[in-house]
Design a protein around this motif. Structure first.
Motif, PDB file in Angstrom:
ATOM      1  N   ASP A   1       1.122  -0.980   0.126  1.00  0.00           N
ATOM      2  CA  ASP A   1       0.292   0.738  -0.196  1.00  0.00           C
ATOM      3  C   ASP A   1       0.675   1.501   0.000  1.00  0.00           C
ATOM      4  OD1 ASP A   1       1.002   0.219   2.495  1.00  0.00           O
ATOM      5  OD2 ASP A   1      -1.008   0.709   3.267  1.00  0.00           O
TER       6      ASP A   1
ATOM      7  N   LYS B   1       1.201   4.734   1.969  1.00  0.00           N
ATOM      8  CA  LYS B   1       0.880   5.136   2.999  1.00  0.00           C
ATOM      9  C   LYS B   1       0.630   7.428   3.265  1.00  0.00           C
ATOM     10  CE  LYS B   1       0.737   1.735   6.455  1.00  0.00           C
ATOM     11  NZ  LYS B   1       1.249   0.345   6.062  1.00  0.00           N
TER      12      LYS B   1
ATOM     13  N   GLY C   1      -4.741   6.379   6.352  1.00  0.00           N
ATOM     14  CA  GLY C   1      -4.699   5.085   5.646  1.00  0.00           C
ATOM     15  C   GLY C   1      -3.983   4.267   5.029  1.00  0.00           C
TER      16      GLY C   1
ATOM     17  N   PHE D   1      -2.169 -10.424   9.203  1.00  0.00           N
ATOM     18  CA  PHE D   1      -1.108  -9.860   8.163  1.00  0.00           C
ATOM     19  C   PHE D   1      -0.569  -8.675   9.104  1.00  0.00           C
ATOM     20  CE2 PHE D   1      -2.512  -4.935   7.002  1.00  0.00           C
ATOM     21  CZ  PHE D   1      -0.788  -4.025   7.078  1.00  0.00           C
TER      22      PHE D   1
ATOM     23  N   ASN E   1      -1.234  -7.249  12.030  1.00  0.00           N
ATOM     24  CA  ASN E   1      -2.239  -7.045  12.428  1.00  0.00           C
ATOM     25  C   ASN E   1      -3.287  -8.075  12.853  1.00  0.00           C
ATOM     26  OD1 ASN E   1      -1.993  -3.378  12.242  1.00  0.00           O
ATOM     27  ND2 ASN E   1      -1.250  -4.077  10.374  1.00  0.00           N
TER      28      ASN E   1
ATOM     29  N   ARG F   1      -6.492  -8.600  11.263  1.00  0.00           N
ATOM     30  CA  ARG F   1      -7.426  -8.362  10.328  1.00  0.00           C
ATOM     31  C   ARG F   1      -6.759  -8.670   8.918  1.00  0.00           C
ATOM     32  NH1 ARG F   1      -5.998  -3.124   9.214  1.00  0.00           N
ATOM     33  NH2 ARG F   1      -4.831  -2.305  10.666  1.00  0.00           N
TER      34      ARG F   1
ATOM     35  N   GLY G   1      -5.165  -5.482   5.590  1.00  0.00           N
ATOM     36  CA  GLY G   1      -5.587  -3.970   5.572  1.00  0.00           C
ATOM     37  C   GLY G   1      -6.622  -2.997   4.503  1.00  0.00           C
ATOM     38  N   ASP G   2      -6.487  -2.190   4.554  1.00  0.00           N
ATOM     39  CA  ASP G   2      -7.747  -1.676   4.010  1.00  0.00           C
ATOM     40  C   ASP G   2      -6.245  -0.455   2.924  1.00  0.00           C
ATOM     41  OD1 ASP G   2      -8.878   0.184   3.042  1.00  0.00           O
ATOM     42  OD2 ASP G   2     -10.636   0.052   4.459  1.00  0.00           O
ATOM     43  N   PRO G   3      -6.334  -0.185   1.650  1.00  0.00           N
ATOM     44  CA  PRO G   3      -6.709  -0.927   1.004  1.00  0.00           C
ATOM     45  C   PRO G   3      -5.988  -1.557   0.504  1.00  0.00           C
ATOM     46  CG  PRO G   3      -4.963   0.811   0.842  1.00  0.00           C
ATOM     47  CD  PRO G   3      -4.731   1.140   1.532  1.00  0.00           C
ATOM     48  N   GLU G   4      -5.366  -2.271   0.692  1.00  0.00           N
ATOM     49  CA  GLU G   4      -4.239  -4.188   0.616  1.00  0.00           C
ATOM     50  C   GLU G   4      -5.781  -4.783   0.208  1.00  0.00           C
ATOM     51  OE1 GLU G   4      -3.435  -2.514   3.245  1.00  0.00           O
ATOM     52  OE2 GLU G   4      -1.515  -2.677   3.676  1.00  0.00           O
TER      53      GLU G   4
HETATM   54  N1  GLY Z   1      -3.254  -0.100   4.885  1.00  0.00           N
HETATM   55  C1  GLY Z   1      -2.467  -0.378   6.300  1.00  0.00           C
HETATM   56  C2  GLY Z   1      -3.736  -1.073   7.351  1.00  0.00           C
HETATM   57  O1  GLY Z   1      -5.037  -1.372   7.169  1.00  0.00           O
HETATM   58  O2  GLY Z   1      -2.985  -1.187   8.970  1.00  0.00           O
END
Ligand code: GLY
Ligand code: AMP
Length: 454
Positions: A243, A245, A257, A300, A316, A318, A320-323
């Motif tokens: 991603d 950042k 994000g 993650f 993490n 969960r 990732g967003d936006p992965e």
């Molecule tokens: N893109 C990084 C996150 O979701 O933490």
């Protein structure tokens, strides 16, 4: 005898097929309301095993593939009610907050919901994300490569300053707890680092999250993320992703994000991914088992590639967003089947089938983000996007119009034979979308050698 055995085998096979075909259709509740959740919902909705898909709270995009339920992602009593009222079989937790707060324990401890399968770890496993000092100690204990570090609390300010003296700049200071992605400071100057340390430890710069601070060695390399789904016994690899950042082109300015993502990651070749699996993924899963931490869900793993060697920057609990917006379209297998098995500790050793094409997601944001921005701008042209997927992040349906409802608004996600083609497709479709004060980065991917050279 052989013939007889063969017949039994055939009958078992036929029965297995029958069971698969007639397997109960599933009601699923997905928690969250960002681009990640739209992408997960879009993928799950394609499963033949899906009965009803609910998203809480969802957004203007998730309502195209399921039913939005107006419940906040940490409103546990209402979530439980929705599970009971809608006969939910599987709860998929998108963001970290409900996991760190103990949604699993809450749902499992009630006789009415104890049999619901859940994707997302309990409180203990969620500490991998919820506490940096916990995750660093976990990595140290299990020999997982990560930056050297020290942990300090408010009474240890002088010790922390001494520790900084022994490090080389830039200095990496991390609030121990969840700080909405803002709790990491990277500071070149020792004096400023001292001041920041004091603000975090003594003046609660990040509230209770910075009552404890992790000081880390700076890792010089290029970042990427890998994702696995585990039931605590075995694991399945998902596609890797990268991603972007920073808000500004050329990777400058404030952290966001995430301004876009790519999958696969061109510099994560087979050899690098093998190192990740042997040095990081396997010891992570076996470490959880050894420490008696049950874990059903996504891990993650944020990585730094330092001269070809992977180091963990963070875990993490969960996706990732936006992965996720670039990962979901690459998955060919039925993800719902994998999640259902994962929730029941039946994951086994099946691998996920993945499309070979590349995917790129460009995030369109509200002007001003990640600082203050306005909401409620009408979004035009979404229906004109024909050659790409649109995943909604911060959007809302206002009658017949869709309006902005957050800093990150939508991703334009495209396939390509190469990453460069995928990016070109997204950038071409982005032009069809308009809202007041829209902004997106136009340089995604151009830091990567294969794209520069293509
Ligand atoms: N893109 C990084 C996150 O979701 O933490
Ligand atoms: P984290 O919240 O731990 O992922 O950190 C946020 C961002 O800070 C990461 O995505 C990296 O860009 C950067 N970062 C964190 N730790 C380090 C480190 N030890 N060395 C270099 N950069 C880091």
């Amino acid at each position: 005898m052989e013939k007889f055995a063969g017949r039994i085998e055939l009958e078992v096979l036929t029965f297995a097929r029958f069971v698969k075909k007639t397997m109960k259709k599933l009601n699923v509740l997905l928690l969250g309301g960002g681009g990640r959740e739209h992408a997960i919902a879009w993928k799950l909705a394609q499963s033949e095993q899906m009965n009803n898909l609910y998203i809480a709270p969802g957004n203007g995009g998730t309502s195209q593939v399921g039913t939005n339920v107006n419940i906040g992602e940490t409103n546990f009593p209402e979530i439980k009610r929705a599970i009971i009222d809608n006969n939910v079989d599987l709860l998929v937790v998108g963001p970290e907050a409900p996991l760190v707060k103990g949604i699993r324990e809450y749902i499992e401890s009630d006789i009415e919901t104890e049999n619901v399968r859940i994707i997302g770890p309990g409180r203990a496993g969620a500490q991998l994300e919820g506490s940096k000092s916990f995750s660093k100690a976990f990595m140290a204990k299990h020999g997982i490569p990560t930056a050297k570090y020290g942990v300090f609390s408010a009474g240890q300010l002088e010790g922390a300053k001494e520790f900084l003296h022994k490090m080389n700049p830039p200095f990496v200071l991390k609030a121990d707890g969840l700080a909405g992605g803002k709790g990491v400071l990277i500071i070149d100057n020792l004096k400023e680092a001292h001041l920041a340390l004091e603000e975090m430890l003594v003046k609660s710069k990040f509230g209770t999250a910075s009552e404890t601070v992790v000081i880390e060695e700076f890792l010089d390399g290029i970042e990427l993320s890998v994702f696995v789904l585990t039931d605590g016994k075995t694991y399945v690899n998902l596609p890797s992703a990268k991603d972007y950042k920073r808000i500004g082109e050329g990777d400058i300015g404030l952290n966001t994000g995430g301004m876009g993502s790519l999958s696969p990651v061109p510099f994560a070749d087979d050899e690098f991914l093998r190192k990740v699996e042997e040095r990081i993924t396997k010891p992570t899963i076996s470490g959880l088992k050894a420490d008696d931490i049950p874990y059903n869900g996504f891990v993650f793993i944020g990585l730094m590639n330092v001269n070809g060697d992977p180091f963990v920057i963070e875990y993490n609990v969960r996706l990732g967003d936006p992965e996720t917006e670039s990962i979901m379209p690459r998955i060919k297998s039925d993800l719902l089947e994998f999640l259902w098995k994962c929730g029941g500790e039946e994951l086994g050793n099946d691998e996920l089938e993945v499309y070979t094409q590349s995917v790129a997601s460009v995030m369109m944001v509200s002007g001003g983000y990640p600082e203050s921005y306005e909401k409620g701008k009408t979004i035009l042209g979404l229906d004109q996007v024909q050659h790409s997927l649109v995943f909604h992040a911060g959007t809302k349906n206002d009658g017949s119009r869709v309006s902005t409802n957050g800093g990150r608004v939508v991703t334009i996600t495209s396939f390509g034979e190469t990453l460069k083609q995928a990016l070109a497709a997204s950038y071409s479709e982005v032009n069809k979308v308009y809202y007041e004060n829209m902004y997106y980065r136009k340089d995604l991917g151009f830091d990567l050698e294969p794209i520069k050279q293509e």
